[in-house]
Design a protein around this motif. Structure first.
Motif, mmCIF file in Angstrom:
data_model
loop_
_atom_site.group_PDB
_atom_site.id
_atom_site.type_symbol
_atom_site.label_atom_id
_atom_site.label_comp_id
_atom_site.label_asym_id
_atom_site.label_seq_id
_atom_site.Cartn_x
_atom_site.Cartn_y
_atom_site.Cartn_z
ATOM 1 N N VAL A 1 43.862 50.365 74.182
ATOM 2 C CA VAL A 1 44.632 51.555 73.813
ATOM 3 C C VAL A 1 45.242 52.214 75.051
ATOM 4 N N LEU A 2 44.459 52.306 76.112
ATOM 5 C CA LEU A 2 44.969 52.990 77.315
ATOM 6 C C LEU A 2 45.898 52.110 78.152
ATOM 7 N N ALA A 3 45.878 50.795 77.915
ATOM 8 C CA ALA A 3 46.733 49.909 78.709
ATOM 9 C C ALA A 3 48.217 50.189 78.503
ATOM 10 N N ARG A 4 48.529 50.902 77.459
ATOM 11 C CA ARG A 4 49.923 51.315 77.230
ATOM 12 C C ARG A 4 50.504 52.027 78.442
ATOM 13 N N ARG A 5 49.692 52.657 79.217
ATOM 14 C CA ARG A 5 50.121 53.388 80.405
ATOM 15 C C ARG A 5 49.316 52.890 81.621
ATOM 16 N N PRO A 6 49.804 51.868 82.287
ATOM 17 C CA PRO A 6 49.008 51.242 83.359
ATOM 18 C C PRO A 6 48.543 52.213 84.449
ATOM 19 N N ASP A 7 49.373 53.147 84.872
ATOM 20 C CA ASP A 7 48.928 54.058 85.934
ATOM 21 C C ASP A 7 47.777 54.947 85.452
ATOM 22 N N GLU A 8 47.909 55.413 84.237
ATOM 23 C CA GLU A 8 46.844 56.248 83.696
ATOM 24 C C GLU A 8 45.572 55.410 83.449
ATOM 25 N N PHE A 9 45.769 54.175 83.006
ATOM 26 C CA PHE A 9 44.659 53.236 82.819
ATOM 27 C C PHE A 9 43.880 53.077 84.120
ATOM 28 N N ARG A 10 44.607 52.820 85.198
ATOM 29 C CA ARG A 10 43.914 52.583 86.478
ATOM 30 C C ARG A 10 43.127 53.818 86.911
ATOM 31 N N ALA A 11 43.756 54.980 86.816
ATOM 32 C CA ALA A 11 43.074 56.206 87.246
ATOM 33 C C ALA A 11 41.860 56.483 86.366
ATOM 34 N N PHE A 12 42.030 56.279 85.064
ATOM 35 C CA PHE A 12 40.947 56.567 84.124
ATOM 36 C C PHE A 12 39.712 55.720 84.422
ATOM 37 N N PHE A 13 39.910 54.408 84.560
ATOM 38 C CA PHE A 13 38.723 53.555 84.733
ATOM 39 C C PHE A 13 38.144 53.666 86.136
ATOM 40 N N SER A 14 39.003 53.946 87.091
ATOM 41 C CA SER A 14 38.494 54.162 88.438
ATOM 42 C C SER A 14 37.626 55.431 88.468
ATOM 43 N N HIS A 15 38.078 56.460 87.775
ATOM 44 C CA HIS A 15 37.304 57.709 87.690
ATOM 45 C C HIS A 15 36.000 57.461 86.925
ATOM 46 N N MET B 1 30.101 56.796 86.516
ATOM 47 C CA MET B 1 29.108 56.194 85.615
ATOM 48 C C MET B 1 28.417 54.953 86.186
ATOM 49 N N GLU B 2 29.007 54.326 87.205
ATOM 50 C CA GLU B 2 28.461 53.045 87.659
ATOM 51 C C GLU B 2 27.799 53.112 89.034
ATOM 52 N N LYS B 3 28.159 54.098 89.816
ATOM 53 C CA LYS B 3 27.612 54.148 91.190
ATOM 54 C C LYS B 3 26.172 54.677 91.191
ATOM 55 N N ASP B 4 25.525 54.617 92.370
ATOM 56 C CA ASP B 4 24.196 55.214 92.514
ATOM 57 C C ASP B 4 24.289 56.721 92.367
ATOM 58 N N SER B 5 23.230 57.312 91.880
ATOM 59 C CA SER B 5 23.241 58.756 91.614
ATOM 60 C C SER B 5 21.805 59.197 91.416
ATOM 61 N N GLY B 6 21.564 60.486 91.539
ATOM 62 C CA GLY B 6 20.245 61.024 91.242
ATOM 63 C C GLY B 6 19.929 60.990 89.751
ATOM 64 N N LEU B 7 20.956 60.775 88.945
ATOM 65 C CA LEU B 7 20.757 60.627 87.497
ATOM 66 C C LEU B 7 20.686 59.141 87.179
ATOM 67 N N SER B 8 19.780 58.756 86.322
ATOM 68 C CA SER B 8 19.747 57.351 85.906
ATOM 69 C C SER B 8 20.987 57.051 85.064
ATOM 70 N N LYS B 9 21.295 55.754 84.927
ATOM 71 C CA LYS B 9 22.455 55.402 84.086
ATOM 72 C C LYS B 9 22.225 55.843 82.640
ATOM 73 N N ALA B 10 20.999 55.774 82.190
ATOM 74 C CA ALA B 10 20.715 56.222 80.815
ATOM 75 C C ALA B 10 20.962 57.726 80.694
#
Lengths: 190, 190, 190, 190, 190, 190
Positions: free
Chosen positions: C41-55, C60-69
Motif C-alpha cells: 500500500v505504501l509503495a505507491r509513494r517510494p520516498d514516503e515508503f523509504r522514510a516510513f520503514f526506516s523510521h 522497533m528493531e534496534k537495541d533498546s531498554g524496552l524489549s521487542k515484545a
C-alpha cells in the motif's frame, strides 16, 4: 398529554399476555393505583419481561447493606447521565418517597456532587458513575476507596450491579421512547 | 497464567450453590468441555444469575429475524466499545464459530466500519453502537433507517435489546474483573 | 475474502517500483512467506515508503531498554485506541510471537488495564496512551512517574516516539483502508 | 526567555553528530538565519532524525496538487487540535509567508471554520481534521466529498498523509516539550 | 479582506444608536484609533450592549488581586478552548501589551501548560479552564488548591467570574461570526 | 436542610448593600414571597450584580418572537447540560408556571429530545444546545435551519444570546455552589 404514546413499539393487549405477566401487572396496579409504563412496554416480550423484573427485584427489593433510598440514588444519578427520562422521573419519585425528602431526587439528577448527601453516599455515587460511564477503567484501587468508607464486598457488588442493571434499563427505555406516567412527577413532593 | 484469579470477588463453592444453578453450570461444562468463567463469577448471587442467563437466552438463543452470528456481531462491537475483555474474547470465539469465519470477530472488535459485513449488517451495528454509547439520542428517524434495510419492528427491538443487555453484561464483567477463559482465544480460528 | 481490496488507493505494479523498494518487498516476502499489505500500500509513494520503514526500523528493531515484545505492546494498545484494524491485527500477531504468549495481544487490544502485564509495563502503556490520545497534557511529572519504574530518559523517548510513530501509521492505515493479511489472524496462537 | 530549555531531553553536542545531520542543521541555519529547534531536539537520535526530515520533505516540499500554503494550513489546523505549541507557532510563520497573508495562520489555529479560505480549502481541512482526530471513521464517502471539490486521488493522499505525519510530529513535540524559537512569532506579520 | 462582513447579523447604523452607546463607541475609537468590532456587532441590542460592557469593565478594568495581564491570560486560554476567533485574537493583542511580552498570548492560546508562566499562574489557568469547560465538577478542594497559591476568596471569584463572562462572550462571538479587526493581529508583537 | 449554606463565598449583609441593590432584592421578596438565592449570592459584587440582572431582564423579560415559556425552555435545557443545579431547579419552576405545564421542565432537563414540545421548539433547543456546548461549530447553515422553522434573525439572536447568558450564569452558580431555594422544587407542579 395523557394520550401521548408510551412506546415507539406496539403494545401487547393485556388479554393476550401470559397469566403470570398479566398478574404481575394487575398486582402493581392494585398497589400503586396505576400501572407504571415500563410494565406495559416490556410486556411485549414476556420472557424478557420476567428476567428484567426478577433481576430488578433481586437488586432493588431485597435486604442489602445499602438502604433502599441509597439504591434509588444510584438509579437517579446514572439514569440522568444516560439521559433516560423514564428512569429519572419514575425513580426520582421513588427516591423522594423512600428518602422522605422532596429535594434529593432533583438535586441528584442535575449534579450529585452538590446534593444533600453524606461523604459515604458521594463515594457510592462516584463509583456508580464510573461503572455507568467508563466501566473499563475500574481498578482495584477504586474498590479500595469504597472499603475506606465502610462498604463491604457485597455492598460494592450492589453498587456496581445496580449501575449495570440500569445501564440496560436506560437503554431499553431510550430504545422504546418509554414515556413516564404523569403520576410520577408530583409524587413525594410535599 | 491459568492460575490467575477469574474475579475480584470471592467465588462461591460449587457444592454450596442451589441445585438449579449448579446443574446449569454442569450442563455447560458437559457441552463445552469447560465452564466459561461468567457462570462461576455470577453464581455468587443465584437470583441475579438466574435472571441474567434467562435474559441472555431469551435474546441470544431463540428464533429471531437476526441470525445468531449477527447477534454475536452486536455483542462483539458494543463490548469492544465498552472495553470489556471477557465479552470480546468469549463472544469473539462464538462469533467465529457461528459465522464460520475466523477473521470477522477481530475485524469487528477493532473497527466494525472496516469489517467484511454487508451494508445491512453495518446499519445494524450503527444502531447497536448508538444504543450502547448514546442511547439518549435515539430518534424515530434512526429506526426508520433500519426499516429501509428491511429490519422489522421486532428486529429493531432485538438489536437494541441485545446492545442494552450487554451494556449491563460488560459492566458486570468490568466490575468483577472477570477473566476470559484461556480456551476462548483460539476457538474457531482454523 | 482473500480477493478483497487491500487499499482504497490504486496499487503500484511491482515491476514499476524503484529497485530498492522492490528489493525490500522481496526480502520480507522471503522471510515471512507473504508480503504484509503495508508494504504494497505504501509503495505507491517510494520516498514516503523509504522514510516510513526506516523510521519504523529505528524504533522497533534496534537495541533498546524496552524489549521487542514491550514495544509491540505499545503498538497494539495505541492502535486499538485509534481503531486501526491493520495495526492491531498485524502487530497483535508479532506481539504473540515476540512475547511467546498467545493471549496478551487480545487482552491488550481490548483493555490493557486488565492484561497479564507487570506494573512497570502498565506504567509504560499509561504513558503511551497519554501520548497517543492527549499528548498536549504531558508534563514533567508524567515522565517522573516513569522514572520511578526504572525507565531511563532513552526509554521514555522510545515509549513516546513509538506511540507517536504509530499515531502516524494508524492514520495512514485508516486513510487507505489498509486490509490486514489473512495470515496474521492465526499467527502465534498455539 | 531565550534561555529557556528547548527540550525536556538532553541535547546532543553539534560536534558529536554524524556529519550528514550536522550539515543539514548548518544548511538550515544558513538559509533561515537561525536553527529551528526541531532540528536540535530530534538530532538526539540521528536515524529517527533522517527518517523524520526525509518524510517531511517528501510531503511538504515536493510538487503536489496542493499548494505549499494549503499544506501548511493542514499543519496549523491539525497541530492546534493537538495542542502542539511548536508546530502551530513554527508552521504558522511558514503559512503566513507562503500564503503572503498575515492573518490566516491565527484564524486557522483558533477555528478554521471561520478563516478566510475557500470552500475547497474548508473541505480539505474538514478531511484533515477527521484524519487527525478520528481516523477510524474515515469511509469512502468522505473521500468522495473531496472528489466533488476537484481533489484527485493523489491530493487526498497528500491531505491525509500530511495530517498523519503531523500527528506524529505533534506528539514528538509534546513529548519533548519542544520550544518554538522566539523568531517564529513575528515572522510574516507585516 | 478588510471588506469581509464583521457579523452574520445586520449592523445598526451609528446614527440610529442611543447617544450613550454611540458615545462609548466614539470614545473607544478615539482611544484605540479604530473601533473593535465587538462594539459594532453588539450595538444591535443597546440594552444588552450596556450590560455586557458594564460587566466586562467590572471584571477586567477595576483593581483586583489579579494583574490586568493575568486577567487577559484567563481570557485567551478559555477563549481558545471555546474556539472563539474574535476573543483569542483581540485579547491576545491586549495580553501582549499588558504583559509586555510578544510571545505569551500565542503560547497560551495553543497550550497554556507549556507557556512562560509561573506555577501560581498555571494554577489560576487550571481553575479557569475547569470553570470554562466542566464547571459542574468544581468542588471545595479546587478552591483550596488556589488558596495554597495565595489566591484570596476575591481572587477566586475573579478567576471564575472572568471565565464565566467569557463563556458568554465567546458564544456571542461564535453566534454572530464576529470578525476580529485586522489591526489586532500585529499589535504588541515587537 | 434550610440551614445549608447558599454560597461557598461569604454573603454581604443586606444593610451594607448599595440602596439600588437592596431595593431590587426587597422588590423581588415582595413579589415572590422569598428571595431567590441568586440575588443574595451575586450581591457580593454590586457592579456585577447590576450588569447581570440588567442583562437577564433584557433577554428574558422584554417582548420577543419567543414566548417567555420558550425562553425558559432554553434555560432549562442548557443549564442541565452544564450540570447547574440552581438554574435547572429555579428556572424549571418558572417554566412550569409560564408554560402552565407541570411536566415539561423535568422532561426537558433530562432529555429535551423526548419532551412534549413542537418541532419548531425542538429546532430552537437543538440550536441553543449547539451554542451552549460547541459554539465554535455554528455555521450559516445552522441559522438557515432555524429560518426554515420561521425564526426571524432577531429570534435567532435571542436563542443564541440566552444560551450564551446562561453559559455565564451556570458557571457563576457552579463557582459559588449556589443553592436553589427549597421553595422552587414544588412550584407549579399542580
Amino acid at each position: 398529554m395523557s394520550s401521548a404514546p408510551i412506546s415507539r413499539f406496539d403494545l401487547p393487549k393485556l388479554a393476550d399476555l401470559p397469566s403470570d405477566v398479566r398478574e404481575r401487572i394487575e398486582a402493581v396496579q392494585e398497589k400503586s393505583g396505576f400501572v407504571p409504563n415500563v410494565f406495559l412496554v416490556l410486556a411485549r416480550r414476556p420472557d424478557e419481561f420476567r428476567a428484567f423484573f426478577s433481576h430488578h427485584d433481586a437488586l432493588m427489593e431485597k435486604d442489602s447493606g445499602l438502604s433502599k433510598a441509597e439504591r434509588e440514588m444510584i438509579v437517579v444519578a446514572t439514569s440522568s447521565a444516560n439521559a433516560c427520562q423514564y428512569c429519572v422521573v419514575a425513580h426520582g419519585a421513588i427516591l423522594r418517597i423512600r428518602a422522605k425528602n422532596p429535594l434529593l431526587a432533583d438535586q441528584i439528577a442535575v449534579n450529585y456532587l452538590k446534593a444533600d448527601i453524606t461523604p459515604r453516599q458521594k463515594a457510592m455515587l462516584d463509583f456508580a458513575m464510573q461503572v455507568a460511564l467508563e466501566s473499563g477503567t475500574v481498578e482495584q484501587e477504586d474498590l479500595d476507596a469504597l472499603a475506606e468508607h465502610g462498604f463491604s464486598e457485597d455492598d460494592v457488588w450492589d453498587i456496581g450491579a445496580i449501575a449495570a442493571f440500569f445501564a440496560m434499563s436506560n437503554r431499553l427505555a431510550n430504545l422504546t421512547a418509554m414515556r413516564p406516567n404523569d403520576e410520577f412527577y408530583a409524587m413525594g413532593r410535599s
